[in-house]
Design a protein around this motif. Structure first.
Motif, PDB file in Angstrom:
ATOM      1  N   GLY A 187       0.644  -1.529   0.074  1.00  0.00           N
ATOM      2  CA  GLY A 187       0.259   0.185  -0.305  1.00  0.00           C
ATOM      3  C   GLY A 187       0.998   1.381   0.118  1.00  0.00           C
ATOM      4  O   GLY A 187       1.102   2.027  -0.674  1.00  0.00           O
ATOM      5  N   GLU A 188       1.960   1.144   0.599  1.00  0.00           N
ATOM      6  CA  GLU A 188       2.853   2.530   0.768  1.00  0.00           C
ATOM      7  C   GLU A 188       3.483   2.204  -0.306  1.00  0.00           C
ATOM      8  O   GLU A 188       3.741   3.709  -0.861  1.00  0.00           O
ATOM      9  N   TYR A 193       0.948   4.012  -3.145  1.00  0.00           N
ATOM     10  CA  TYR A 193       0.445   5.279  -2.416  1.00  0.00           C
ATOM     11  C   TYR A 193       1.481   6.177  -2.927  1.00  0.00           C
ATOM     12  O   TYR A 193       1.280   7.714  -2.973  1.00  0.00           O
ATOM     13  N   ARG A 205       0.979   7.056  -6.207  1.00  0.00           N
ATOM     14  CA  ARG A 205      -0.044   8.251  -6.724  1.00  0.00           C
ATOM     15  C   ARG A 205       0.470   9.441  -6.346  1.00  0.00           C
ATOM     16  O   ARG A 205       0.251  10.146  -7.182  1.00  0.00           O
ATOM     17  N   SER A 206       1.387   9.665  -5.046  1.00  0.00           N
ATOM     18  CA  SER A 206       1.999  11.105  -4.807  1.00  0.00           C
ATOM     19  C   SER A 206       2.255  11.501  -5.757  1.00  0.00           C
ATOM     20  O   SER A 206       2.562  12.956  -6.380  1.00  0.00           O
ATOM     21  N   TRP A 254      -7.668   5.187  -3.279  1.00  0.00           N
ATOM     22  CA  TRP A 254      -6.236   4.958  -2.856  1.00  0.00           C
ATOM     23  C   TRP A 254      -6.070   5.555  -1.479  1.00  0.00           C
ATOM     24  O   TRP A 254      -5.782   6.584  -1.704  1.00  0.00           O
ATOM     25  N   ASN A 255      -6.052   4.177  -0.286  1.00  0.00           N
ATOM     26  CA  ASN A 255      -6.150   4.834   1.014  1.00  0.00           C
ATOM     27  C   ASN A 255      -5.040   4.761   1.384  1.00  0.00           C
ATOM     28  O   ASN A 255      -4.656   3.606   1.758  1.00  0.00           O
ATOM     29  N   GLN A 256      -4.097   5.731   1.599  1.00  0.00           N
ATOM     30  CA  GLN A 256      -2.591   5.076   2.340  1.00  0.00           C
ATOM     31  C   GLN A 256      -3.360   4.212   3.635  1.00  0.00           C
ATOM     32  O   GLN A 256      -1.947   4.070   4.190  1.00  0.00           O
ATOM     33  N   PRO A 310      -4.400  -3.211  -0.468  1.00  0.00           N
ATOM     34  CA  PRO A 310      -4.644  -2.120  -1.946  1.00  0.00           C
ATOM     35  C   PRO A 310      -5.067  -2.809  -2.442  1.00  0.00           C
ATOM     36  O   PRO A 310      -5.513  -2.356  -4.267  1.00  0.00           O
ATOM     37  N   TRP A 340      -8.812  -1.239  -4.033  1.00  0.00           N
ATOM     38  CA  TRP A 340      -8.220  -0.513  -4.865  1.00  0.00           C
ATOM     39  C   TRP A 340      -7.801  -0.459  -6.304  1.00  0.00           C
ATOM     40  O   TRP A 340      -8.579  -1.010  -7.161  1.00  0.00           O
TER      41      TRP A 340
END
Length: 604
Positions: free
Chosen positions: A23-24, A27, A30-31, A43-45, A50, A53
């Motif tokens: 997930g990290e 994310y 995404r950033s 996409w929730n950190q 994930p 997602w």
């Protein structure tokens, strides 16, 4: 016992939201891509898994295997953290505006079979670390600003079937091994093909068959297609003659006399038809987005307004045929409080569902996202929505064979037609349940705050998981608030709406529960009744929750008083036991040597 359920729920909640490296990494991607707030919004950190997602597919072990982010207009760069996804087999990012270098860490993606970065603005050299990708079949880097020589390490990629490096600024020698690949393209560079090679130098589309051979093949294929079309036409005529009595089909709507809804064959839409209807799936036409994909507002050529759901993570082992069978089975679930399926569209890479457009959007929108000038849902409408939603779920649970469990009941999935009648949506994307099988899912579907504790902790769903979600939706109707709201922490209150309402209900502060937008235009007795039904539906044990048919009767005024009195007796007993245990634990440090405390801890 209540303490046990609280601990179990919190443990499950923690396991669901604590971050992990997958997930990290995603994310971070995404950033680094500078995704806007509307892009990859799910996409929730803080979410550990994930696999729910959008644009992400996982295997049965919850390992990310596919990330597909094509043509989304990202202007950022590639994050090196993506290198931790060791199970990733497909990474497609073509058609964006990505700049910067390809990270060396991409060489850690040792399971990768496809890397597609075509049509971006990537610069720098191709990393030599890509030579570690022994399973790579497709390397597609066309139309970038890559420079330097092709790394010699790429000659070790024995599994390659396609190398696409066209339209870059590459220089130097093309490795001899690349000419043995089925498809390659090096045009638009300053590469040296070498001397005296008996093969096409810059591009090869997988073979150089002569024109006569192509003509023969085309003729054979054309003949076969002609025969198939003729056979299909004859079959269609024959079935039309012998099975004409099935052209008009009616389905009875439970609970209503002499009301039948007609439906015929689902329409199979062409991809181009839906593309035109939605203005090429324009972002300005997005009505909403969830775990299954985006929903677009559209208008067909005949003026019919529709909502087109573009699925992003639909997995169907049998491909198009299996998808069509499932869609046709879902279409049989016809009820005035269920969203009707108009048709569908399939391509080798796409699955789309077409529904009527609901002009009053969702209950969640009407509760919390109103634009200036729009009116809030009044109390009579909220009561009607509660009853209509219950009837729709009752039909799915008790009148469909096999029964259908929604698994994501919430205000956002209840739509409102032109008369503000409740219409349950997205049920067609839930798991179809065969009552003869144990329904254990490979991944938990739903929205935090709406998910029943037993589903969250075990992955096992049933009709009673829907009942729990429905109870939370009733609280949304009464309060106008979200199921989870961290802003309540500022008032030293409960984050979970269920706990917040329970507390106020015990304190007899019913007026403090009700949505302030109603401006006291409601019947407090009816509010109390709806809260009671909601609390019965959200009991910790699924066996204690009522069936949706019971919920319908209670909302209609039958049997609620007796059920509520029984629940209060059990709840008071549990709370007294909890407080007694709490007092024992609060005796002080020396009390741990008390024999009663030792026995208590031993029993637990």
């Amino acid at each position: 016992m209540e303490l046990f359920f609280v601990i179990l729920f919190l443990a499950s909640l923690c396991s669901f939201v604590l971050p992990d490296e997958q997930g990290e990494a995603l994310y971070a991607l995404r950033s680094s891509l500078n995704a806007s707030s509307s892009q990859l919004a799910d996409w929730n950190q803080n979410q550990v898994n994930p696999c729910t997602w959008s644009k992400v597919i996982c295997d049965n072990n919850y390992k990310v295997t596919t990330v597909s982010l094509s043509n989304m207009g990202f202007p950022g760069t590639l994050s090196p953290k993506i290198g931790v996804l060791k199970a990733l087999t497909t990474l497609t990012l073509q058609g964006n505006g990505i700049t910067g270098k390809i990270p060396e860490e991409f060489g850690n993606l040792t399971s990768l079979t496809m890397l597609d970065l075509e049509n971006n603005h990537l610069s720098g050299e191709i990393p030599a670390s890509l030579g570690n990708l022994k399973r790579l079949n497709f390397l597609i880097l066309n139309q970038n600003n890559l420079t330097g020589a092709i790394p010699p390490s790429l000659s070790n990629l024995q599994s390659l079937v396609s190398v696409q490096l066209a339209s870059n600024g590459l220089t130097g020698q093309i490795p001899d091994q690349f000419f043995e690949v089925s498809k390659y393209n090096f045009t638009g560079n300053s590469l040296n093909c070498g001397l005296n090679f008996p093969h096409p130098c810059e591009s090869n589309n997988g073979g150089s068959s002569s024109k006569p051979k192509v003509g023969i093949i085309v003729g054979i294929v054309g003949g076969i297609l002609g025969i198939l079309l003729l056979g299909g036409l004859l079959l269609f005529v024959w079935r039309g003659r012998h099975r004409g009595y099935k052209r008009e089909v009616f389905v009875d709507v439970a609970g209503e006399v002499d009301r039948r809804i007609a439906f015929g064959q689902l329409k199979r839409f062409a991809w181009r038809e839906l593309q035109l209807a939605s203005d090429n799936f324009s972002e300005k036409n997005v009505l909403g987005q969830g775990g299954f994909g985006k929903v677009y507002k559209g208008e067909l050529a005949d003026g019919t307004k529709v909502a087109v759901k573009r699925l992003t993570d639909y997995e169907s082992p049998g491909g198009d045929a299996a998808f069509q069978r499932e869609v046709e089975m879902i279409s049989v679930a016809v009820h005035r409080n269920l969203l009707r399926l108009i048709g569908f569209c399939t391509t080798p890479t796409e699955r789309l569902l077409v529904y009527p457009f609901m002009q009053n959007l969702s209950v969640a929108y009407r509760l919390r996202e109103l634009k200036p000038g729009e009116t809030v849902l009044d109390w009579p409408t909220r009561k009607s929505v509660a009853l209509g939603t219950a009837r729709g779920l009752e039909y799915l649970h008790e009148h469909c064979n096999p029964k259908i469990i929604h698994r994501d009941v919430k205000a956002a999935n209840v739509l409102l037609d032109e008369d503000f009648e409740a219409v349950v949506g997205d049920f067609g994307l839930a798991k179809l349940v065969d009552v003869r099988k144990t329904n254990v899912t490979t991944q938990v579907r739903g929205t935090m705050g709406h998910i029943a504790p037993e589903y969250l902790s075990t992955g096992k769903s049933s009709e009673k998981t829907d009942v729990f979600g429905y109870g939370i939706m009733l609280l949304e109707l009464v309060t106008g608030q979200r199921a989870i709201d961290f802003s309540r922490l500022e008032e030293e209150d409960d984050v979970l709406l269920l706990d917040h309402v329970k507390k106020l209900q015990r304190e007899k502060k019913l007026d403090a529960i009700v949505d302030r937008n109603l401006s006291r235009n409601y019947n407090i007795q009816e509010v109390e009744m709806m809260i009671q039904v909601a609390l019965l539906c959200t009991q910790a044990s699924p066996e204690d929750r009522p069936a949706m048919s019971e919920v319908v009767r209670m909302l209609e005024g039958e049997g609620l008083a007796e059920r509520w009195e029984e629940w209060q007796h059990v709840e008071v007993t549990r709370r007294q036991e909890y407080e007694r245990l709490q007092r024992r634990f609060d005796w002080g440090e020396d009390s741990i040597y008390n024999q009663d405390a030792i026995e208590l801890s031993g029993g637990r």
